[in-house]
Write a protein that holds these residues in place. Structure first.
Motif, PDB file in Angstrom:
ATOM      1  N   CYS A 160     -16.386 -32.115  56.128  1.00  0.00           N
ATOM      2  CA  CYS A 160     -15.342 -33.051  56.582  1.00  0.00           C
ATOM      3  C   CYS A 160     -14.518 -33.496  55.375  1.00  0.00           C
ATOM      4  O   CYS A 160     -13.284 -33.592  55.454  1.00  0.00           O
ATOM      5  CB  CYS A 160     -15.979 -34.267  57.255  1.00  0.00           C
ATOM      6  SG  CYS A 160     -16.661 -33.939  58.893  1.00  0.00           S
ATOM      7  N   ALA A 161     -15.202 -33.747  54.246  1.00  0.00           N
ATOM      8  CA  ALA A 161     -14.513 -34.112  53.008  1.00  0.00           C
ATOM      9  C   ALA A 161     -13.645 -32.954  52.528  1.00  0.00           C
ATOM     10  O   ALA A 161     -12.518 -33.154  52.056  1.00  0.00           O
ATOM     11  CB  ALA A 161     -15.530 -34.497  51.935  1.00  0.00           C
ATOM     12  N   ILE A 199      -8.903 -27.622  59.740  1.00  0.00           N
ATOM     13  CA  ILE A 199      -9.705 -27.717  60.969  1.00  0.00           C
ATOM     14  C   ILE A 199     -10.418 -26.399  61.244  1.00  0.00           C
ATOM     15  O   ILE A 199     -11.585 -26.393  61.658  1.00  0.00           O
ATOM     16  CB  ILE A 199      -8.818 -28.136  62.164  1.00  0.00           C
ATOM     17  CG1 ILE A 199      -8.434 -29.613  62.037  1.00  0.00           C
ATOM     18  CG2 ILE A 199      -9.541 -27.895  63.483  1.00  0.00           C
ATOM     19  CD1 ILE A 199      -7.451 -30.094  63.086  1.00  0.00           C
ATOM     20  N   VAL A 200      -9.738 -25.282  60.987  1.00  0.00           N
ATOM     21  CA  VAL A 200     -10.366 -23.966  61.180  1.00  0.00           C
ATOM     22  C   VAL A 200     -11.579 -23.823  60.270  1.00  0.00           C
ATOM     23  O   VAL A 200     -12.664 -23.407  60.708  1.00  0.00           O
ATOM     24  CB  VAL A 200      -9.355 -22.830  60.910  1.00  0.00           C
ATOM     25  CG1 VAL A 200     -10.074 -21.480  60.815  1.00  0.00           C
ATOM     26  CG2 VAL A 200      -8.307 -22.783  62.003  1.00  0.00           C
ATOM     27  N   PHE A 201     -11.427 -24.182  58.997  1.00  0.00           N
ATOM     28  CA  PHE A 201     -12.559 -24.125  58.060  1.00  0.00           C
ATOM     29  C   PHE A 201     -13.683 -25.059  58.496  1.00  0.00           C
ATOM     30  O   PHE A 201     -14.863 -24.700  58.446  1.00  0.00           O
ATOM     31  CB  PHE A 201     -12.102 -24.485  56.647  1.00  0.00           C
ATOM     32  CG  PHE A 201     -11.338 -23.406  55.945  1.00  0.00           C
ATOM     33  CD1 PHE A 201     -11.848 -22.112  55.868  1.00  0.00           C
ATOM     34  CD2 PHE A 201     -10.119 -23.668  55.352  1.00  0.00           C
ATOM     35  CE1 PHE A 201     -11.152 -21.104  55.215  1.00  0.00           C
ATOM     36  CE2 PHE A 201      -9.405 -22.670  54.696  1.00  0.00           C
ATOM     37  CZ  PHE A 201      -9.931 -21.392  54.622  1.00  0.00           C
ATOM     38  N   LEU A 202     -13.305 -26.258  58.925  1.00  0.00           N
ATOM     39  CA  LEU A 202     -14.303 -27.248  59.338  1.00  0.00           C
ATOM     40  C   LEU A 202     -15.101 -26.761  60.537  1.00  0.00           C
ATOM     41  O   LEU A 202     -16.346 -26.872  60.553  1.00  0.00           O
ATOM     42  CB  LEU A 202     -13.612 -28.578  59.667  1.00  0.00           C
ATOM     43  CG  LEU A 202     -14.518 -29.706  60.194  1.00  0.00           C
ATOM     44  CD1 LEU A 202     -15.556 -30.088  59.146  1.00  0.00           C
ATOM     45  CD2 LEU A 202     -13.682 -30.914  60.592  1.00  0.00           C
ATOM     46  N   VAL A 203     -14.419 -26.216  61.541  1.00  0.00           N
ATOM     47  CA  VAL A 203     -15.094 -25.755  62.761  1.00  0.00           C
ATOM     48  C   VAL A 203     -16.051 -24.605  62.461  1.00  0.00           C
ATOM     49  O   VAL A 203     -17.201 -24.599  62.917  1.00  0.00           O
ATOM     50  CB  VAL A 203     -14.051 -25.331  63.817  1.00  0.00           C
ATOM     51  CG1 VAL A 203     -14.717 -24.602  64.969  1.00  0.00           C
ATOM     52  CG2 VAL A 203     -13.288 -26.550  64.326  1.00  0.00           C
ATOM     53  N   ILE A 204     -15.589 -23.635  61.666  1.00  0.00           N
ATOM     54  CA  ILE A 204     -16.420 -22.457  61.389  1.00  0.00           C
ATOM     55  C   ILE A 204     -17.627 -22.810  60.532  1.00  0.00           C
ATOM     56  O   ILE A 204     -18.764 -22.437  60.850  1.00  0.00           O
ATOM     57  CB  ILE A 204     -15.587 -21.348  60.712  1.00  0.00           C
ATOM     58  CG1 ILE A 204     -14.518 -20.824  61.685  1.00  0.00           C
ATOM     59  CG2 ILE A 204     -16.497 -20.202  60.261  1.00  0.00           C
ATOM     60  CD1 ILE A 204     -13.575 -19.811  61.081  1.00  0.00           C
TER      61      ILE A 204
END
Length: 201
Positions: free
Chosen positions: A143-144, A180-185
């Motif tokens: 998240c950070a 958001i893409v990086f966070l979700v994956i």
């Protein structure tokens, strides 16, 4: 700062591609890891290069933080940004999100570096991410990272001169979409194991 940031984003893209094999099966992920480590000289070269890029990024980050601290009471009459003004929280917290990422790297790398040599990396992954506190730490840190990238991505494009009314709206959207893409994956991996979805892994 922009060049090192771009290289780190490209590294994340390759890392995401490799980590996606986890969702397929432990066998496929292990094959990916074995193939990667079957070229030790290449791995060593890229690891050293990545370390240098991180040090450059951190060094310039500390320098910019110091420079901004010296002129915290701005003499400029106008301080509005061209696009993405809603992202000021991410801009103000860049040093702190950066520290969170650094802490994550130290914990994450040590978790795999000091794992027993006779244990497959696919097994180590499952063991680490099956732990609640490690997985929670992993998610919070990503998240950070998402917060860090949301401003860093915008700043990088501005540094490279990507500032035009024709595509400023797209840039504004990408500052949310990319992190958001990086966070979700990445965050999906611990959730994959914690929720039991990855029971057949």
């Amino acid at each position: 700062m922009a060049c090192s940031g771009l290289m780190l984003v490209l590294f994340l893209c390759t890392h995401v591609a490799g980590n996606l094999t986890i969702y397929h099966s432990s066998k496929i992920f292990q094959q990916y890891a074995d193939q990667l480590h079957s070229h030790p000289l290449i791995v060593f070269f890229f690891s050293c290069s990545l370390l240098v890029i991180f040090l450059i990024h951190i060094g310039f980050g500390l320098y910019l933080f110091y420079e901004n601290y010296k002129v915290s009471k701005s003499r400029y009459a106008v301080t509005t940004r061209v696009v993405n003004e809603k992202n000021t929280f991410a801009a103000k917290t860049m040093p702190y999100s950066g520290l969170a990422i650094l802490l994550f790297l130290l914990v994450h790398i040590s978790g795999f570096t000091f794992a027993p040599e006779n244990v497959l990396i696919s097994v180590t992954v499952e063991k680490l991410f099956s732990g609640f506190f490690y997985s929670l730490f992993y998610i919070v840190c990503f998240c950070a990272l998402a917060l860090h990238i949301s401003h860093g991505f915008w700043s990088m494009l501005q540094t490279f001169g990507a500032n035009h009314p024709r595509y400023n709206a797209l840039i504004g959207k990408l500052t949310y979409i990319v992190p958001i893409v990086f966070l979700v994956i990445f965050s999906g991996i611990p959730l994959y194991f914690m929720t039991g979805i990855g029971a057949g892994y």
